[in-house]
Design an enzyme around this catalytic site. Structure first.
Site, PDB file in Angstrom:
ATOM      1  N   LYS A 201      68.375 130.713 142.891  1.00 46.83           N
ATOM      2  CA  LYS A 201      67.751 129.407 142.692  1.00 46.83           C
ATOM      3  C   LYS A 201      66.285 129.463 143.135  1.00 46.83           C
ATOM      4  CE  LYS A 201      68.353 124.681 144.166  1.00 46.83           C
ATOM      5  NZ  LYS A 201      69.122 123.712 144.911  1.00 46.83           N
ATOM      6  N   GLU A 207      68.139 139.148 150.187  1.00 48.52           N
ATOM      7  CA  GLU A 207      69.182 140.052 149.687  1.00 48.52           C
ATOM      8  C   GLU A 207      69.006 140.270 148.183  1.00 48.52           C
ATOM      9  OE1 GLU A 207      69.694 137.404 151.562  1.00 48.52           O
ATOM     10  OE2 GLU A 207      71.193 137.791 153.121  1.00 48.52           O
ATOM     11  N   GLY A 260      73.074 125.198 145.332  1.00 51.30           N
ATOM     12  CA  GLY A 260      73.557 126.555 145.049  1.00 51.30           C
ATOM     13  C   GLY A 260      75.071 126.631 144.938  1.00 51.30           C
ATOM     14  N   ARG A 261      75.781 126.051 145.895  1.00 51.26           N
ATOM     15  CA  ARG A 261      77.244 126.186 145.904  1.00 51.26           C
ATOM     16  C   ARG A 261      77.929 125.288 144.876  1.00 51.26           C
ATOM     17  NH1 ARG A 261      74.994 124.232 150.385  1.00 51.26           N
ATOM     18  NH2 ARG A 261      75.457 122.129 151.087  1.00 51.26           N
ATOM     19  N   GLU A 346      79.672 125.323 154.186  1.00 54.59           N
ATOM     20  CA  GLU A 346      78.221 125.128 154.098  1.00 54.59           C
ATOM     21  C   GLU A 346      77.917 123.649 153.842  1.00 54.59           C
ATOM     22  OE1 GLU A 346      75.376 126.939 151.011  1.00 54.59           O
ATOM     23  OE2 GLU A 346      75.139 128.349 152.642  1.00 54.59           O
ATOM     24  N   HIS A 377     102.669 139.224 154.154  1.00 55.05           N
ATOM     25  CA  HIS A 377     102.915 140.484 154.852  1.00 55.05           C
ATOM     26  C   HIS A 377     101.793 140.794 155.835  1.00 55.05           C
ATOM     27  CE1 HIS A 377     106.316 141.304 152.219  1.00 55.05           C
ATOM     28  NE2 HIS A 377     105.586 140.656 151.317  1.00 55.05           N
ATOM     29  N   LYS A 505      67.846 133.478 159.363  1.00 54.36           N
ATOM     30  CA  LYS A 505      66.914 134.120 158.408  1.00 54.36           C
ATOM     31  C   LYS A 505      65.575 134.354 159.093  1.00 54.36           C
ATOM     32  CE  LYS A 505      68.586 131.934 154.153  1.00 54.36           C
ATOM     33  NZ  LYS A 505      68.275 130.962 153.111  1.00 54.36           N
TER      34      LYS A 505
HETATM   35  O1  F6P Z   1      71.350 131.007 152.659  1.00 54.99           O
HETATM   36  C1  F6P Z   1      72.146 130.040 152.050  1.00 54.99           C
HETATM   37  C2  F6P Z   1      71.755 129.820 150.625  1.00 54.99           C
HETATM   38  O2  F6P Z   1      70.613 129.070 150.543  1.00 54.99           O
HETATM   39  C3  F6P Z   1      72.890 129.173 149.854  1.00 54.99           C
HETATM   40  O3  F6P Z   1      72.940 127.801 150.007  1.00 54.99           O
HETATM   41  C4  F6P Z   1      72.615 129.631 148.468  1.00 54.99           C
HETATM   42  O4  F6P Z   1      73.720 129.475 147.647  1.00 54.99           O
HETATM   43  C5  F6P Z   1      72.254 131.074 148.725  1.00 54.99           C
HETATM   44  O5  F6P Z   1      71.539 131.042 149.943  1.00 54.99           O
HETATM   45  C6  F6P Z   1      71.463 131.748 147.652  1.00 54.99           C
HETATM   46  O6  F6P Z   1      70.244 131.109 147.397  1.00 54.99           O
HETATM   47  P1  F6P Z   1      69.392 131.441 146.120  1.00 54.99           P
HETATM   48  O7  F6P Z   1      70.169 131.056 144.924  1.00 54.99           O
HETATM   49  O8  F6P Z   1      68.138 130.630 146.251  1.00 54.99           O
HETATM   50  O9  F6P Z   1      69.085 132.908 146.118  1.00 54.99           O
END
Ligand code: F6P
Length: 541
Positions: A201, A207, A260-261, A346, A377, A505
Site C-alpha cells: 500500500k 521487507e 491493509g488487512r 491488529e 494431535h 519499526k
Molecule cells: O506494519 C503493519 C502494516 O502496516 C500492516 O498494517 C500492513 O498490512 C503491512 O504493514 C504492509 O503494509 P504495506 O502494504 O504498506 O506494505
C-alpha cells in the site's frame, strides 16, 4: 447507559455461571434452533456456548447502547470513521456488487473501483492466456507476490483456500525479510517465465522493498533491461512505483480508505484473480457483498457477525477467557488463523478509546489456531484438560471438492463434531471408572482414573457451509471482518489504525547500523547491548 448493561451482564453471569452447557440442552432441547443463525447455505451454531435468552438480550442491548447501528451505517456510507488517520474504512465498497453509489466526501468511489476491477481482469486474463507474456513473449508459468501483512496474508490465504479453482500460472508468496524466504523460492524458478507483483500500500515497507530489490537484481541478471516486463505493482503510492521502474500500465492503484488487512477485495487480490480467474474472483466479491447485506439488514439477534462479536464479548469480558482458537476443519483454510490474527489483533489490539480514554474492558483476545484434525494431535490436550478455558471456533464444509475421497470427508466431519461434543460433555470420574471396570482394568489403572476425566462445559461455535467455493470464502472473510468491527464498536476503539507496529519499526532503523559492531552501543540497554555484542562475536566466527 452502557456501564449499567456491563454491570447487568456481570450480575447475570453470576446467576447462570453454575449452569452447564449440558444442563442448558436438557432444559431446552430446541436450543440449537434458538442459538444458531442461517444465511442461505451457511449456518453459525452457537448453542454450545453458555448464552441463554437473557444473556443474549443483554448483549444485544449492549450493542444497541454502543451505537452499533449508526456506526455500521457510517462505515458503509464512507464516513471518516478511522479518525486517528482521518480516513474512511471502505473495504465494503470494493465488493459493492449492487453498484449503488458510495461517497467519500463528494466523490462516488464506485466508478473508480469498477475501472480498477476491469483493469485487473484484463491483466489477469492476459497473464492467464499468455497474451501478456514475459520478455521473450512466452507465457508466465509462475507469479510471485511480494508483500507482507495485509499485502500478503489475504491473497496468500485465499489463493490456498481456492486451490480447486486454480487454472492459471503457479502462485507463490514471499513476505519475510529473512533471505531464506526469497532465496528458497528463487532457487526453483525460471526468471524467464516469472512475474513479480510488488504489493505494498505504502511502497515503503522495508521487507517488501528489500525483497523487491532482490527480485529485480535476480531478474536483471537473467533478462537485462527487459526486467521491467516481469514486474507489476499494487500500491497507493504511484510515484514510488514509477521510481522503482514499474510501467504505469502495470500498476494497480487503490485508495487510502482501504486498510491493509481489509484489502484482499481490491487490487491486493490480483494474485488470487490470476489464480482463479476474474469470474471466480467476482463470485468471491459477491460472497463478501452478501455478508454485508446480511450485516446491514438482519436484526441484531439474528445477525451472524453481530452475534459472533457478542459471543466474543461474552467470552472475553464477562467470562474472562482471554484467547480464542480458530479451528478450520478445512485444510485449504490453513492460513485462515494467521489471516485472522492480523485482522483481529491488529484491528482490536488497542487499549485507548476513540475519545482518548483507557478502555475499561479487556480488548482484543489472542487469536490462534491450526486446521483440524492436525491440531487434535498437538494442542487439543490443553483445550480439553488444561486449566484455561479456550473458546473454540470450528469451521467445516458439508461437502468436499474430492468427490472420489468421500471417506476422508466423513472422517473429517465426524472429528469436527466430536470435538465440540467432547468439549461440552466432558467425562466424569464415575464414567471413567465404569469404562475401565468394564474393560477389566487393573486396580492401578483405576487408581489413576482421574487423569482420564474431562471437565467439559467448554464453549465452542461451529460455522458450517456447503462447500469452500469463492462465494463462501467471501462470506467467511466478511463475517470475520464485521465481527471485529462489532467488538471494536463495543469497546469504543478505532479498529482501523495500527500505531502499535511503529515503535518496533523505528527501533529497527536505529539498530541496523549497530549490527555486527562492537562500539557505539552505549545508548542501548544492557540486554540489547549484550545481544548486539553476542551477534558481533558470532558473526566473526
Ligand atoms: O506494519 C503493519 C502494516 O502496516 C500492516 O498494517 C500492513 O498490512 C503491512 O504493514 C504492509 O503494509 P504495506 O502494504 O504498506 O506494505
Amino acid at each position: 447507559m452502557s456501564a449499567d448493561i456491563w454491570s447487568e451482564l456481570a450480575e447475570y453471569n453470576k446467576e447462570i455461571e453454575a449452569t452447564s452447557l449440558v444442563e442448558l440442552f436438557e432444559r431446552d432441547p430446541a436450543r440449537f434452533e434458538t442459538f444458531s443463525i442461517t444465511l442461505d447455505d451457511m449456518l453459525l451454531d452457537f448453542s454450545k456456548t453458555s448464552l441463554d435468552e437473557t444473556a443474549r438480550n443483554l448483549l444485544v442491548k449492549l450493542a444497541e447502547a454502543s451505537g452499533l447501528a449508526d456506526k455500521r451505517e457510517a462505515m458503509f456510507k464512507g464516513a471518516r470513521i478511522n479518525r486517528t488517520e482521518g480516513r474512511a474504512a471502505l473495504h465494503t465498497a470494493l465488493r459493492n456488487r449492487s453498484n449503488e453509489p458510495v461517497f467519500v466526501g463528494d466523490e462516488d468511489v464506485m466508478p473508480g473501483i469498477n475501472d480498477t476491477l476491469g483493469q485487473m481482469a484484463a491483466f489477469a486474463s492476459g497473464i492467464r492466456s499468455g497474451e501478456i507474456g514475459a520478455s521473450d513473449s512466452s507465457a508466465f508459468t509462475d507469479v510471485v507476490n511480494i508483500g507482507i501483512g495485509g499485502s500478503d496474508l489475504g491473497p496468500a490465504m485465499a489463493t490456498r483456500a481456492l486451490a480447486p479453482y486454480h487454472n492459471g500460472p503457479r502462485l507463490h508468496f514471499v513476505s519475510n525479510i529473512d533471505s531464506a524466504d526469497i532465496a528458497d523460492l528463487l532457487k526453483n524458478l525460471d526468471p524467464a517465465r516469472t512475474l513479480f507483483i510488488v504489493a505494498s500500500k505504502t511502497f515503503t515497507t522495508i521487507e517488501t522493498m528489500t525483497n523487491a530489490e532482490t527480485a529485480k537484481s535476480w531478474m536483471t541478471r537473467a533478462v537485462g533491461d527487459k526486467a521491467t516486463n516481469h514486474f507489476a505493482a499494487v500500491s497507493t503510492a504511484l510515484e514510488r512505483t514509477s521510481a522503482f521502474g514499474i510501467a504505469p500500465e502495470r500498476v494497480f492503484g487503490f485508495e487510502d480508505w482501504v486498510g491493509g488487512r481489509y484489502s484482499v477485495w481490491g487490487p491486493i487480490g490480483l494474485p488470487l484473480m490470476i489464480a482463479i480467474g476474474p469470474e471466480h474472483f467476482t463470485e468471491f466479491l459477491e460472497g463478501g457483498h452478501a455478508m454485508d447485506r446480511h450485516f446491514r439488514r438482519a436484526p441484531l439477534d439474528k445477525n451472524m457477525p453481530v452475534m459472533l462479536g457478542l459471543i466474543g464479548i461474552w467470552h472475553n469480558n464477562i467470562r474472562g477467557y482471554g484467547s480464542r482458537a480458530v479451528l478450520p476443519y478445512d485444510q485449504r483454510l490453513a492460513r485462515l488463523p494467521a489471516y485472522l490474527q492480523q485482522l483481529d489483533m491488529e484491528s482490536n489490539g488497542k487499549s485507548i478509546t476513540l475519545e482518548g480514554e483507557v478502555v475499561p474492558q479487556k480488548t482484543g483476545p489472542i487469536v490462534w489456531g491450526e486446521p483440524g484434525t492436525n491440531g487434535q494431535h498437538a494442542f487439543y490436550q490443553l483445550i480439553h484438560q488444561g486449566s484455561q478455558v479456550i473458546p473454540c471456533e470450528f469451521l467445516v464444509a458439508a461437502q468436499s471438492h474430492e468427490t472420489d475421497l468421500q471417506n476422508h470427508h466423513h472422517l473429517l466431519l465426524a472429528n469436527c463434531l466430536a470435538q465440540s461434543e467432547a468439549l461440552m460433555r466432558g467425562r466424569s470420574l464415575a464414567e471413567v471408572i465404569e469404562n475401565l471396570t468394564a474393560m477389566g482394568a487393573s486396580q492401578e489403572r483405576l487408581d489413576a482414573a482421574v487423569h482420564q476425566t474431562f471437565p467439559g462445559n467448554r464453549p465452542s461455535t461451529t460455522l458450517i457451509y456447503r462447500k469452500l467455493d469463492p462465494y463462501t470464502l467471501g462470506r467467511i472473510i466478511a463475517l470475520y471482518e464485521h465481527r471485529v468491527f462489532v467488538e471494536g464498536v463495543i469497546w469504543g476503539i478505532n479498529s482501523f489504525d495500527q500505531w502499535g507496529v511503529e515503535l518496533g519499526k523505528e527501533l529497527a532503523a536505529t539498530l541496523l547500523p549497530l549490527i555486527g559492531e562492537k562500539s557505539g552501543l552505549d545508548e542501548k540497554d544492557g540486554s540489547t547491548r549484550g545481544l548486539l555484542e553476542t551477534i558481533a562475536r558470532l558473526r566473526r566466527k
